[in-house]
Scaffold this motif. Sequence first.
Motif, PDB file in Angstrom:
ATOM      1  N   ALA A  69       2.130 -13.444 -23.507  1.00  0.00           N
ATOM      2  CA  ALA A  69       3.271 -14.092 -22.844  1.00  0.00           C
ATOM      3  C   ALA A  69       3.051 -15.582 -22.606  1.00  0.00           C
ATOM      4  O   ALA A  69       4.010 -16.331 -22.431  1.00  0.00           O
ATOM      5  N   LEU A  70       1.806 -16.029 -22.618  1.00  0.00           N
ATOM      6  CA  LEU A  70       1.523 -17.444 -22.350  1.00  0.00           C
ATOM      7  C   LEU A  70       1.406 -18.275 -23.619  1.00  0.00           C
ATOM      8  O   LEU A  70       1.100 -19.463 -23.563  1.00  0.00           O
ATOM      9  N   GLY A  71       1.648 -17.658 -24.758  1.00  0.00           N
ATOM     10  CA  GLY A  71       1.574 -18.406 -26.008  1.00  0.00           C
ATOM     11  C   GLY A  71       0.172 -18.944 -26.233  1.00  0.00           C
ATOM     12  O   GLY A  71      -0.820 -18.298 -25.920  1.00  0.00           O
TER      13      GLY A  71
ATOM     14  N   LEU B 249       7.925 -21.530 -19.107  1.00  0.00           N
ATOM     15  CA  LEU B 249       7.941 -22.667 -20.032  1.00  0.00           C
ATOM     16  C   LEU B 249       7.773 -22.198 -21.477  1.00  0.00           C
ATOM     17  O   LEU B 249       8.426 -22.718 -22.385  1.00  0.00           O
ATOM     18  N   GLU B 250       6.922 -21.219 -21.676  1.00  0.00           N
ATOM     19  CA  GLU B 250       6.727 -20.670 -23.023  1.00  0.00           C
ATOM     20  C   GLU B 250       8.017 -20.008 -23.511  1.00  0.00           C
ATOM     21  O   GLU B 250       8.427 -20.178 -24.651  1.00  0.00           O
TER      22      GLU B 250
ATOM     23  N   LEU C 109       0.848 -18.703 -13.421  1.00  0.00           N
ATOM     24  CA  LEU C 109       0.969 -17.807 -14.569  1.00  0.00           C
ATOM     25  C   LEU C 109       2.439 -17.607 -14.940  1.00  0.00           C
ATOM     26  O   LEU C 109       2.826 -17.721 -16.105  1.00  0.00           O
ATOM     27  N   ARG C 110       3.268 -17.342 -13.949  1.00  0.00           N
ATOM     28  CA  ARG C 110       4.697 -17.135 -14.203  1.00  0.00           C
ATOM     29  C   ARG C 110       5.374 -18.438 -14.656  1.00  0.00           C
ATOM     30  O   ARG C 110       6.282 -18.423 -15.494  1.00  0.00           O
TER      31      ARG C 110
ATOM     32  N   SER D 270       6.217 -25.626 -26.400  1.00  0.00           N
ATOM     33  CA  SER D 270       5.782 -25.491 -25.012  1.00  0.00           C
ATOM     34  C   SER D 270       4.853 -26.644 -24.655  1.00  0.00           C
ATOM     35  O   SER D 270       3.907 -26.937 -25.388  1.00  0.00           O
ATOM     36  N   PRO D 271       5.113 -27.288 -23.512  1.00  0.00           N
ATOM     37  CA  PRO D 271       4.277 -28.420 -23.129  1.00  0.00           C
ATOM     38  C   PRO D 271       3.001 -28.023 -22.395  1.00  0.00           C
ATOM     39  O   PRO D 271       2.209 -28.870 -22.022  1.00  0.00           O
ATOM     40  N   VAL D 272       2.799 -26.725 -22.172  1.00  0.00           N
ATOM     41  CA  VAL D 272       1.651 -26.300 -21.369  1.00  0.00           C
ATOM     42  C   VAL D 272       0.403 -26.270 -22.232  1.00  0.00           C
ATOM     43  O   VAL D 272       0.370 -25.665 -23.294  1.00  0.00           O
TER      44      VAL D 272
END
Length: 115
Positions: free
Chosen positions: A53-55, A20-21, A14-15, A32-34
Amino acid sequence: VLVIGIGFGAYVGLRFVQELEHLSKAPDAPPSPVWRLFAVRPPPTFPLLPAGALGSCAVACLVEEGPSAGEPWRLEVAAAGPFRIEVVVPGDDGWENAIINCLRPVFADSAARLV
């Protein structure tokens, strides 16, 4: 990028996705590549991340059957993209099968476009 975190590793993942975001917001940074985070048996409690926060990263929370002290809502708050909870059969391969079943259609579609 596909991130799979198991137990406390779900919080680490998660972090990682959050960082990355964050890096993707810098000027001239690539997006972001995630693509997806699989949180397998996340810990019962962990620090809450800011909403979104994770986009656009999709988050799947995989929990085992039966009572759980986990708090998957913390993952849902952090996710701005799709979020789902899936209950898997306890055991070593329950979560693996869930991830394979989730990814199979995506890769089958990609492979079909190459033919």
